[in-house]
Scaffold this active site. Structure first.
Site, PDB file in Angstrom:
ATOM      1  N   SER A 154     -13.104   2.206  -7.321  1.00 35.24           N
ATOM      2  CA  SER A 154     -14.631   3.094  -7.944  1.00 35.24           C
ATOM      3  C   SER A 154     -14.311   3.679  -8.965  1.00 35.24           C
ATOM      4  O   SER A 154     -15.049   4.099 -10.308  1.00 35.24           O
ATOM      5  CB  SER A 154     -16.172   4.135  -7.827  1.00 35.24           C
ATOM      6  OG  SER A 154     -15.782   4.307  -6.372  1.00 35.24           O
ATOM      7  N   GLU A 164      -6.660  11.517 -13.703  1.00 32.67           N
ATOM      8  CA  GLU A 164      -7.164  11.317 -12.021  1.00 32.67           C
ATOM      9  C   GLU A 164      -6.110  12.636 -11.814  1.00 32.67           C
ATOM     10  O   GLU A 164      -6.383  13.675 -10.812  1.00 32.67           O
ATOM     11  CB  GLU A 164      -7.022  10.240 -11.242  1.00 32.67           C
ATOM     12  CG  GLU A 164      -6.706  10.653  -9.891  1.00 32.67           C
ATOM     13  CD  GLU A 164      -8.063   9.418  -9.383  1.00 32.67           C
ATOM     14  OE1 GLU A 164      -8.600   8.881  -9.988  1.00 32.67           O
ATOM     15  OE2 GLU A 164      -8.045   9.232  -8.265  1.00 32.67           O
ATOM     16  N   GLY A 167     -12.428   1.948  -0.605  1.00 36.42           N
ATOM     17  CA  GLY A 167     -11.241   1.476  -1.275  1.00 36.42           C
ATOM     18  C   GLY A 167     -11.007   0.838  -2.028  1.00 36.42           C
ATOM     19  O   GLY A 167      -9.936   0.075  -1.905  1.00 36.42           O
ATOM     20  N   ASP A 187      -4.391   0.796  -9.401  1.00 38.59           N
ATOM     21  CA  ASP A 187      -5.919   0.621  -9.216  1.00 38.59           C
ATOM     22  C   ASP A 187      -6.129   0.847 -10.850  1.00 38.59           C
ATOM     23  O   ASP A 187      -6.758  -0.357 -10.991  1.00 38.59           O
ATOM     24  CB  ASP A 187      -6.845   1.952  -9.013  1.00 38.59           C
ATOM     25  CG  ASP A 187      -6.555   2.152  -7.307  1.00 38.59           C
ATOM     26  OD1 ASP A 187      -5.843   1.455  -6.869  1.00 38.59           O
ATOM     27  OD2 ASP A 187      -6.529   3.432  -7.089  1.00 38.59           O
ATOM     28  N   GLU A 215       0.511  -1.299   0.059  1.00 35.56           N
ATOM     29  CA  GLU A 215       0.207  -0.176  -0.374  1.00 35.56           C
ATOM     30  C   GLU A 215       0.780   1.254   0.071  1.00 35.56           C
ATOM     31  O   GLU A 215       1.656   1.304   0.735  1.00 35.56           O
ATOM     32  CB  GLU A 215      -1.449  -0.259   1.096  1.00 35.56           C
ATOM     33  CG  GLU A 215      -2.035   0.215   0.859  1.00 35.56           C
ATOM     34  CD  GLU A 215      -2.969  -0.476  -0.228  1.00 35.56           C
ATOM     35  OE1 GLU A 215      -3.581  -0.249  -1.545  1.00 35.56           O
ATOM     36  OE2 GLU A 215      -3.435  -2.046   0.388  1.00 35.56           O
ATOM     37  N   HIS A 216       0.808   2.683  -0.866  1.00 38.38           N
ATOM     38  CA  HIS A 216       1.420   3.574  -0.800  1.00 38.38           C
ATOM     39  C   HIS A 216       2.580   3.653  -1.097  1.00 38.38           C
ATOM     40  O   HIS A 216       3.665   4.094  -1.332  1.00 38.38           O
ATOM     41  CB  HIS A 216       1.737   4.374   0.368  1.00 38.38           C
ATOM     42  CG  HIS A 216       0.125   4.665   0.909  1.00 38.38           C
ATOM     43  ND1 HIS A 216      -0.797   6.204  -0.256  1.00 38.38           N
ATOM     44  CD2 HIS A 216      -0.716   4.321   1.480  1.00 38.38           C
ATOM     45  CE1 HIS A 216      -1.534   5.922   0.563  1.00 38.38           C
ATOM     46  NE2 HIS A 216      -2.361   5.177   1.372  1.00 38.38           N
ATOM     47  N   THR A 217       2.377   2.289  -1.935  1.00 35.16           N
ATOM     48  CA  THR A 217       3.795   2.236  -2.396  1.00 35.16           C
ATOM     49  C   THR A 217       4.408   2.340  -4.170  1.00 35.16           C
ATOM     50  O   THR A 217       5.391   2.555  -4.597  1.00 35.16           O
ATOM     51  CB  THR A 217       4.496   0.200  -2.458  1.00 35.16           C
ATOM     52  OG1 THR A 217       3.407  -0.362  -2.759  1.00 35.16           O
ATOM     53  CG2 THR A 217       5.041  -0.188  -1.281  1.00 35.16           C
ATOM     54  N   ASP A 218       3.039   2.075  -4.735  1.00 34.97           N
ATOM     55  CA  ASP A 218       2.484   2.207  -6.723  1.00 34.97           C
ATOM     56  C   ASP A 218       3.340   3.651  -6.080  1.00 34.97           C
ATOM     57  O   ASP A 218       4.236   3.715  -7.721  1.00 34.97           O
ATOM     58  CB  ASP A 218       1.729   1.630  -7.096  1.00 34.97           C
ATOM     59  CG  ASP A 218       0.591   3.525  -6.688  1.00 34.97           C
ATOM     60  OD1 ASP A 218       1.032   3.655  -5.407  1.00 34.97           O
ATOM     61  OD2 ASP A 218      -1.028   3.282  -6.749  1.00 34.97           O
ATOM     62  N   GLY A 268     -15.902   5.395  -2.325  1.00 31.80           N
ATOM     63  CA  GLY A 268     -15.217   5.793  -0.927  1.00 31.80           C
ATOM     64  C   GLY A 268     -14.879   4.720  -0.138  1.00 31.80           C
ATOM     65  O   GLY A 268     -14.772   4.579   1.188  1.00 31.80           O
TER      66      GLY A 268
HETATM   67  C1  GLA Z   1      -4.963   4.470  -3.722  1.00 36.47           C
HETATM   68  C2  GLA Z   1      -4.161   5.316  -5.534  1.00 36.47           C
HETATM   69  C3  GLA Z   1      -3.616   4.499  -5.156  1.00 36.47           C
HETATM   70  C4  GLA Z   1      -2.550   3.419  -4.168  1.00 36.47           C
HETATM   71  C5  GLA Z   1      -3.576   3.268  -3.466  1.00 36.47           C
HETATM   72  C6  GLA Z   1      -2.410   3.344  -1.679  1.00 36.47           C
HETATM   73  O1  GLA Z   1      -6.376   3.615  -3.520  1.00 36.47           O
HETATM   74  O2  GLA Z   1      -5.679   5.572  -6.123  1.00 36.47           O
HETATM   75  O3  GLA Z   1      -2.839   4.271  -6.557  1.00 36.47           O
HETATM   76  O4  GLA Z   1      -1.394   4.690  -4.239  1.00 36.47           O
HETATM   77  O5  GLA Z   1      -4.174   4.142  -3.125  1.00 36.47           O
HETATM   78  O6  GLA Z   1      -1.852   1.832  -1.754  1.00 36.47           O
END
Ligand code: GLA
Length: 386
Positions: free
Chosen positions: A126, A159, A123, A171, A33-36, A121
């Site tokens: 959508s 986005e 996670g 995503d 998570e939050h690595t992309d 909303g």
């Molecule tokens: C959201 C962002 C993704 C990713 C996640 C966290 O979904 O759209 O790009 O950073 O948060 O992993």
């Protein structure tokens, strides 16, 4: 000038004859998570909940109408005058058209009806589904010959530029490029994808939706991204080869223990550790060691809660509950944070019982009924001709 109507099917859709329907799935992320946006690794896949977009060309050069059954709202626009809207949901669509045009491809008049069974909303993305479903549909309708990868990338750019969230690629990539029964180990630097068989013998993936979505989400998201960039900036002064947190390991990071501001150190520590966890998770899943994988999920949650600080009370509550309950092998918050779902790996036979336990406890605490969704890895965006 745009026209808007609310609630009723607008006049321009009375003769709507659907040409084809695109199904654009939401996604889960097993870990990473939050690595992309840090050039790191993620492990997502699409799920069977989708946004459906019904498309028809309308034989005009520039006029388009969109109707969202979910919002009961519609809007029309001219393809020669694409600009950001003050209505945020319209920006997902306008942003995609803008990105397509920027790439030298020009849609003609079309109409589209959108309906969704993806909770907003929560996670499970959508927004990425809407963007990439729109791009996928226009690509089909006008024969643009854009690859799936380009569709994912331009949707992410939409986005950034129209919606204003500086998200990573996870995503959109997962929504468009997933394969049934597989997870995608995605290297977000090279966009090299390795498809990992999702072998969770006798276990299910269960999402528990907190039903809260704290308003911090979008602003804090961009702040986290900036903090990571700042950490890289510091490290780069000594190590010019470091271009992102992907290029740092824990030993190198430790050299900056005293020189990096505390908050940046915590953020970087989380990201570097999470990248390592993703690779370990792939190994654990491949040898069907679900206990080990579960442990990595819990550690991921701890990092997101304590070091990256994107969790919230409700998510922590649902994860904490599982630590007392043996059939859950691992649990963590999923997605951007500040609300939305937890993802749980749970023994198949215990699913019903656990949903009851969790619902009761959560309702007692917050007076909200959490939504429980059992998900499985599904294929990415697809379309059906009518
Ligand atoms: C959201 C962002 C993704 C990713 C996640 C966290 O979904 O759209 O790009 O950073 O948060 O992993």
């Amino acid at each position: 000038m745009k026209n808007r109507t609310e609630d009723t099917l607008p006049e321009s859709f009375r003769n709507f004859k659907v040409h084809f329907t695109v199904s654009a799935p939401g996604r889960i992320n097993l870990i990473g998570e939050h690595t992309d946006y840090n050039d790191g690794f993620v492990l997502p896949t699409a799920i069977d909940k989708t946004i459906k977009l019904h498309f028809a060309a309308n034989s005009t050069p520039y006029s388009c109408s969109i109707y969202s059954k979910t919002y009961g709202k519609s809007f029309s626009f001219d393809l020669r005058k694409i600009a950001r809207s003050e209505e945020q949901w319209e920006n997902y669509i306008l942003g995609v058209i803008n990105e397509i045009q920027k790439r030298g491809k020009y849609p003609e008049g079309f109409d589209c009806i959108i309906e969704s069974d993806l909770p907003v909303g929560s996670g499970i993305s959508s927004s990425a589904a809407l963007e990439s479903g729109m791009a996928f549909g226009l690509n089909e309708l006008f024969g643009f010959d854009l690859s799936r990868k380009t569709i994912a990338e331009l949707s992410r750019d939409a986005e950034h530029n129209y919606v204003g969230t500086k998200c990573g690629i996870m995503d959109q990539y997962a929504s468009v490029l997933s394969k049934k029964d597989h997870l995608i180990l995605l290297d977000c630097r090279s966009l090299e994808a390795t498809y990992i068989p999702a072998k969770f013998k006798d276990h299910k993936l269960l999402l528990l939706n907190t039903m809260v979505s704290h308003s911090l989400a979008s602003s804090e998201y961009n702040t986290r991204r900036k903090e990571c960039e700042e950490a890289v900036y510091h490290i780069n002064q000594l190590y010019p080869e470091v271009r992102s947190l992907r290029d740092v390991n824990l030993t190198r990071l430790a050299e900056f223990r005293n020189s990096l501001p505390e908050i940046l150190y915590k953020r970087a520590h989380y990201v570097v550790s999470e990248n390592e966890r993703v690779l370990k998770a792939v190994e654990a899943i491949s040898r069907e060691d679900l206990d080990q994988f579960g442990l990595l999920m819990y550690n991921s949650h701890k990092g997101l809660r304590d070091k990256y600080e994107v969790s919230c009370e409700e998510l922590d509550f649902l994860v904490d509950l599982t630590t007392e309950y043996k059939p859950v092998k691992g649990a963590r918050m999923m997605g951007g944070g500040f609300g939305g779902c937890t993802i749980n790996l749970i023994e198949e036979d215990a699913v019903e019982e656990f949903i009851e336990i969790a619902s009761e406890a959560y309702q007692k605490q917050y007076n909200i009924k959490p939504e429980a969704i059992v998900v499985s890895p599904e294929q990415g965006t697809y379309f059906r001709k009518h």
